[in-house]
Motif scaffolding. Structure first.
Motif: not given
Length: 272
Positions: A31-35, A66-72
């Motif tokens: 999942a995608w993060t800013l880092e 990659c399932p998209g943006m991290d849910m957190s």
């Protein structure tokens, strides 16, 4: 001694000049993060500047792409607790300006940002069981990053409208049928197949010519046929002044593999 944290994107450069980029948060399905976004852009900048890199393969560690943006991250952004710093980041479209071939190896879940990054690659390989979804409407969002421009050009207006409006998941098999992916491969063959394809480009195709062709593919989307033809004539005149043209002809005549220079080495400026 403190161990260095594992990078969220792994890199490996083959002897043939193929750079493998692996999204590396398998415990979170990548999942995608800013880092990840910051490193992603940095790695593409490095790959563009590095003459040793002739093609790139993008994949995910573990069972997902990659399932998209991290849910957190999504939760914080939607609540206003920690807004995504859009105004301080470059557009999330780096693959579209990357002048070297870019191949996606979609090994599993591929949605949201992951879906967009895969769509922006030049060629897509996938496993039949991969699950792909735009996912934006299901989160109350619009089609991000220009995917509403890209997707109809890949799969047609009707299929693009279906995928974007419904956010439904499709398999790799259905994605192949509608033209969203180019090849299917069994899980154990996916990465070797994508690397073999990229390696063939790195070994046999002119980096300079491929960069011009990528430019044509992008620019000609907004041109008429006549404009495309006239632009190709100008680019052809430029290409014929580059050493790769002579090397391409000589290697064909001599029945050997061409030895093309790295991108940026001894090539003429391209006319606008």
């Amino acid at each position: 001694m403190t161990e260095k944290p594992t990078p969220v994107i792994l890199t490996e450069l083959t002897d043939d000049g193929v750079l493998l980029l692996t999204l590396n948060r398998p415990e979170r399905h990548n999942a995608w993060t800013l880092e990840m976004e910051l490193l992603y852009n940095e790695l593409f900048d490095r790959a563009e500047a590095d003459p040793a890199v002739r093609a790139v393969v993008l994949t995910g560690a573990g069972r997902s792409f990659c399932p998209g943006m991290d849910m957190s991250v999504l939760d914080d952004a939607s609540s206003g607790a920690r807004p995504w710093p859009t105004d301080r980041l470059p557009p999330r479209t780096r693959p579209m300006t990357f002048p070297k071939p870019l191949v996606a190896a979609i090994n599993g879940a591929c949605a949201g940002i992951g879906f967009n990054q895969a769509v922006m690659c030049d060629v897509r390989f996938a496993v039949p069981e991969a699950k792909l979804a735009a996912a934006f409407s299901a989160r109350g969002l619009v089609a991000e990053d220009g995917v509403s421009w890209l997707l109809p050009r890949l799969v047609g207006y009707g299929n693009a409208a279906d995928l974007l409006l419904s956010s439904r998941r499709i398999t790799g098999t259905e994605a192949l049928a509608m033209g969203l992916v180019n090849r299917l491969a069994a899980p154990e063959d996916l990465l070797p197949s994508a690397l073999a394809y990229a390696t063939e480009l790195a070994r046999t195709a002119s980096p300079y010519a491929m960069s011009l062709i990528k430019r044509q593919l992008a620019d000609d989307q907004a041109r008429t046929f006549a404009e495309s033809r006239d632009s190709a004539a100008l680019l052809l005149a430029t290409a014929k002044r580059a050493p790769d043209y002579r090397e391409g002809v000589r290697s064909f005549i001599e029945r050997r593999r061409p030895e093309f220079a790295a991108l940026g080495e001894a090539v003429p400026e391209v006319a606008s």
